[in-house]
Each structure stands twice: as C-alpha cells, then as structure tokens.
Design a protein around this motif. Structure first.
Motif, mmCIF file in Angstrom:
data_model
loop_
_atom_site.group_PDB
_atom_site.id
_atom_site.type_symbol
_atom_site.label_atom_id
_atom_site.label_comp_id
_atom_site.label_asym_id
_atom_site.label_seq_id
_atom_site.Cartn_x
_atom_site.Cartn_y
_atom_site.Cartn_z
ATOM 1 N N GLY A 36 0.844 -1.178 0.000
ATOM 2 C CA GLY A 36 0.000 0.000 0.000
ATOM 3 C C GLY A 36 0.882 1.231 0.000
ATOM 4 N N PHE A 37 0.320 2.376 -0.376
ATOM 5 C CA PHE A 37 1.126 3.593 -0.464
ATOM 6 C C PHE A 37 0.268 4.810 -0.148
ATOM 7 N N GLU A 38 0.887 5.768 0.533
ATOM 8 C CA GLU A 38 0.251 7.067 0.728
ATOM 9 C C GLU A 38 1.325 8.145 0.778
ATOM 10 N N ARG A 39 0.942 9.341 0.399
ATOM 11 C CA ARG A 39 1.831 10.492 0.473
ATOM 12 C C ARG A 39 1.254 11.459 1.490
ATOM 13 N N ARG A 40 2.083 11.920 2.417
ATOM 14 C CA ARG A 40 1.613 12.818 3.466
ATOM 15 C C ARG A 40 2.536 14.028 3.587
ATOM 16 N N THR A 41 1.994 15.076 4.180
ATOM 17 C CA THR A 41 2.778 16.242 4.563
ATOM 18 C C THR A 41 2.625 16.416 6.063
ATOM 19 N N THR A 42 3.739 16.431 6.785
ATOM 20 C CA THR A 42 3.682 16.532 8.233
ATOM 21 C C THR A 42 3.285 17.940 8.654
ATOM 22 N N ALA A 43 3.029 18.106 9.944
ATOM 23 C CA ALA A 43 2.595 19.401 10.463
ATOM 24 C C ALA A 43 3.631 20.492 10.212
ATOM 25 N N ASP A 44 4.916 20.114 10.144
ATOM 26 C CA ASP A 44 5.950 21.122 9.892
ATOM 27 C C ASP A 44 6.325 21.217 8.414
ATOM 28 N N GLY A 45 5.515 20.614 7.544
ATOM 29 C CA GLY A 45 5.690 20.792 6.108
ATOM 30 C C GLY A 45 6.575 19.792 5.409
ATOM 31 N N MET A 46 7.000 18.725 6.070
ATOM 32 C CA MET A 46 7.853 17.723 5.441
ATOM 33 C C MET A 46 7.017 16.785 4.576
ATOM 34 N N GLU A 47 7.474 16.553 3.336
ATOM 35 C CA GLU A 47 6.817 15.606 2.434
ATOM 36 C C GLU A 47 7.334 14.200 2.726
ATOM 37 N N VAL A 48 6.403 13.241 2.841
ATOM 38 C CA VAL A 48 6.760 11.871 3.194
ATOM 39 C C VAL A 48 5.982 10.902 2.310
ATOM 40 N N GLY A 49 6.675 9.931 1.750
ATOM 41 C CA GLY A 49 6.033 8.804 1.086
ATOM 42 C C GLY A 49 6.079 7.613 2.022
ATOM 43 N N ILE A 50 4.956 6.882 2.131
ATOM 44 C CA ILE A 50 4.851 5.776 3.084
ATOM 45 C C ILE A 50 4.319 4.542 2.361
ATOM 46 N N TRP A 51 5.006 3.434 2.534
ATOM 47 C CA TRP A 51 4.602 2.147 1.970
ATOM 48 C C TRP A 51 4.404 1.167 3.117
ATOM 49 N N TYR A 52 3.494 0.209 2.927
ATOM 50 C CA TYR A 52 3.217 -0.752 3.994
ATOM 51 C C TYR A 52 2.590 -2.005 3.394
ATOM 52 N N PRO A 53 2.641 -3.130 4.117
ATOM 53 C CA PRO A 53 2.031 -4.357 3.603
ATOM 54 C C PRO A 53 0.531 -4.154 3.412
ATOM 55 N N ALA A 54 0.014 -4.718 2.330
ATOM 56 C CA ALA A 54 -1.410 -4.570 2.039
ATOM 57 C C ALA A 54 -1.889 -5.796 1.286
ATOM 58 N N SER A 55 -3.187 -6.011 1.294
ATOM 59 C CA SER A 55 -3.792 -7.078 0.507
ATOM 60 C C SER A 55 -4.686 -6.446 -0.554
ATOM 61 N N GLY A 56 -4.913 -7.187 -1.618
ATOM 62 C CA GLY A 56 -5.743 -6.666 -2.691
ATOM 63 C C GLY A 56 -4.993 -6.667 -4.008
ATOM 64 N N LYS A 57 -5.631 -6.129 -5.043
ATOM 65 C CA LYS A 57 -5.050 -6.120 -6.372
ATOM 66 C C LYS A 57 -4.276 -4.828 -6.591
ATOM 67 N N PRO A 58 -2.981 -4.924 -6.887
ATOM 68 C CA PRO A 58 -2.201 -3.699 -7.098
ATOM 69 C C PRO A 58 -2.474 -3.089 -8.472
ATOM 70 N N ALA A 59 -2.290 -1.786 -8.560
ATOM 71 C CA ALA A 59 -2.453 -1.068 -9.817
ATOM 72 C C ALA A 59 -1.203 -0.255 -10.095
ATOM 73 N N TRP A 60 -0.871 -0.134 -11.377
ATOM 74 C CA TRP A 60 0.293 0.649 -11.795
ATOM 75 C C TRP A 60 0.014 2.125 -11.576
ATOM 76 N N GLN A 61 0.983 2.830 -11.013
ATOM 77 C CA GLN A 61 0.808 4.244 -10.671
ATOM 78 C C GLN A 61 2.096 4.982 -10.987
ATOM 79 N N ARG A 62 1.997 6.047 -11.767
ATOM 80 C CA ARG A 62 3.174 6.863 -12.080
ATOM 81 C C ARG A 62 3.508 7.729 -10.875
ATOM 82 N N LEU A 63 4.799 7.879 -10.626
ATOM 83 C CA LEU A 63 5.267 8.684 -9.506
ATOM 84 C C LEU A 63 6.444 9.515 -10.000
ATOM 85 N N GLY A 64 6.156 10.672 -10.577
ATOM 86 C CA GLY A 64 7.200 11.508 -11.139
ATOM 87 C C GLY A 64 7.899 10.808 -12.285
#
Length: 332
Positions: A36-64
């Motif tokens: 699984g994947f999500e993109r977050r911005t912390t309270a102090d403005g830091m950009e973070v990409g987060i990946w974690y184990p997930a179940s389900g069907k994956p889909a292709w996603q462009r990232l820059g």
C-alpha cells in the motif's frame, strides 16, 4: 561481493523511479503481501512517502519519473511491523528508491521516505547544510512512531535506515557517525572537480566547528549506498556506529569515485560491514529504474551493457534480506 553510474547534476540525484522489480522474499516474521502507499505532509511541512504491507489487487501508478504497483485505498495491517526510513541523495525527493520501498513493504516492513527540506529538486538552497539531514531523518522517525495515523502498527524497537549518496552519509551520521568537515578544504584542493567541491563553490559555507551529537539510538541497522563525504570519516568518527551496516559501492561511480567514499567508510567502521561492490554500475544506478529512460537521461540511462532492472532485482532482495535478518522480531 560483486553486483556499477554516470556523471550528472547530483542536485537531481534521487528524483522519481520505477519499481518494476519482482517481489522480494518475505521477511522471516511476515507473509508475502502487496504494497500500500500514501503520500503525506507533516505538520511542519515535510513531504513523506509511506509504503506498507497490504492485501488486494495492485495497480500501476506513475510517480514523477518513476512508477509503482500498489494497492489503492488499502489499510495498514494491525500487526506490529519493523520500520525502515529512507534518505535520498542531494537534489532528490522521497520517490528515488520506490522499487526498494515496494519490495520492503511486500516483505512485511513499513517504509517512510522523506523529501529533505532545502535539499531536493524543487529547493536545494540548503544542500551544503549537511548537518540538517540527520536531524530531519530523526524527525521522520518520531513522526512515524507518534503522529502517523498507522503508528500503532510499528514496532519502535525495530527501526532501520536506508540512504543513498548524501542519504548514505545521513544514515551513517544518524547512527552515530561524526565527520570532520575541516577535511573538505584539503580534499577539494586536491580534487576541485569532484561533485561536493563544485557544490561548495555555488553554496560556500564555513566548515569549522565540531560535529554536533545527533546519534539516534532508535536506529538498529543501516544500509548505505555510495555514501557521500566518506573521506570526512576516520575510525574515531565512526567509532559510535555500533549497529550492523550493509555498504554498497558502484565500481564506475563518476560522482563519488573510489577510493574516497565507500572504501573509506568500510575501513573506518568499528565492525566490518556487509560490503557489496557493483561492477559496471555508475552512481545513479542505485536509483530505481525510470519509467521513461528519455525523461532525464543523465539519471535514467545506465552505461552500455549494464542492466539496471536486473541489478535492482538483486539489490532489493539483498536489502530486504539484510533488514529482515537484523531487525528480526525477538522470540518471547
């Protein structure tokens, strides 16, 4: 162990890559999963990409410049997982090692990669303020352990750090390394065309003063690929790095050429690292394979005869194996 990049603006060193790599073997304490994947911005403005184990069907996603196969709208599993934090190279961003992040997530890890403030492809105004980087990495660990909505799924006693180029320096410093930056003057007098020296010409700064204490005891294992500023470390400077280290060198690195970087770190660590050399590889071959090789050839194209996709299948598997072994859940 042998497993080789080309010169280009390291100010772009870890932009966006494609994780078209087969799933790595699962960690000993976790079944195979999707990512699984999500993109977050912390309270102090830091950009973070987060990946974690997930179940389900994956889909292709462009990232820059890159792409990934991840499960959309997935939830973080409830079990406790080891955490890997990632630090990119000068002028990059969180996505530069997306294939490695996906491989780790599929193997049971939670992965968080930051975009370093002031040292990324949008803003490199603080690229020579190298001491900011370990602080930012520790801030990321604190965010993931306390503020990230899925923090209850992280085992705070099993935290590892992965870094490339300036990120390799970052994880070594966060693990207790103390460079002597006064060595830069002599280094650049001898090698004025090396990347760090040309960068300092555009962003001059004083290198006087002792390196501040910034060891983060939460980090239990480190992977450093082509670490920058290796020549600034000696045995005393790395004496406090007591965690296991997996160290990588690209044999045709034109940005951080041997023997001034990874080789110096290897010799200075108090305990010999797990050391890998990569024949035929250049500096940027540690970045994930690009979705479109023509988008930014200086980062995306490897030397003739070097297969970056094949290399990353091996590289990702070795990184997963190392962290799975070193961050193994203790038996009750």
């Amino acid at each position: 162990m042998s497993l080789r990049l080309t010169p280009a603006a390291l100010c772009l060193a870890a932009l966006f890559l494609t994780p078209s790599v087969a799933p790595a073997a699962p960690a000993a304490d976790a079944p195979m999963a999707q990512a699984g994947f999500e993109r977050r911005t912390t309270a102090d403005g830091m950009e973070v990409g987060i990946w974690y184990p997930a179940s389900g069907k994956p889909a292709w996603q462009r990232l820059g410049l890159f792409a990934q196969e991840v499960v959309a709208d997935s939830t973080v599993p409830s079990a406790r997982h080891p955490l890997i934090v990632m630090s990119h190279g000068t002028g990059g961003d969180f996505s530069g090692h997306v294939d490695t992040a996906v491989a780790l997530a599929r193997a049971g890890f939670i992965v968080a990669a930051l975009t370093h403030p002031g040292d990324n492809w949008r803003d490199n105004s603080r690229a020579t303020r190298i001491e900011d980087r370990p602080v930012a990495l520790s801030t990321l660990i604190s965010y993931m352990l306390t503020a990230w909505p899925g923090h209850a799924s992280i085992d705070p006693d099993r935290v590892g750090a992965f870094g490339f180029s300036s990120g390799g320096f970052t994880v070594l410093a966060a693990a207790g390394g103390r460079p002597d930056l006064t060595r830069l003057a002599d280094h650049c007098a001898q090698h004025p065309t090396f990347f760090v020296c040309t960068l300092l010409k555009t962003q001059p700064r004083s290198m006087a003063g002792a390196w501040p204490a910034m060891r983060d005891p939460r980090i239990k294992a480190v992977v450093a690929a082509a670490p920058a500023l290796g020549f600034a470390f000696d045995r005393a400077g790395l004496a406090e790095v007591r965690v296991p280290v997996q160290l990588w060198r690209a044999d045709d690195d034109q940005i951080l050429p041997a023997p001034f970087y990874a080789d110096v770190v290897r010799a200075a660590l108090p305990t010999g690292p797990e050391f890998h050399t990569v024949p035929g590889a250049g500096h940027f071959d540690f970045l994930a394979p690009c979705a479109d090789l023509t988008a930014m050839p200086q980062l995306c194209r490897s030397a003739p005869g070097f297969d970056r996709v094949a290399f990353h299948a091996q590289f990702d598997a070795e990184v997963v194996r190392f962290f799975a072994t070193r961050l193994k859940e203790p038996r009750p």
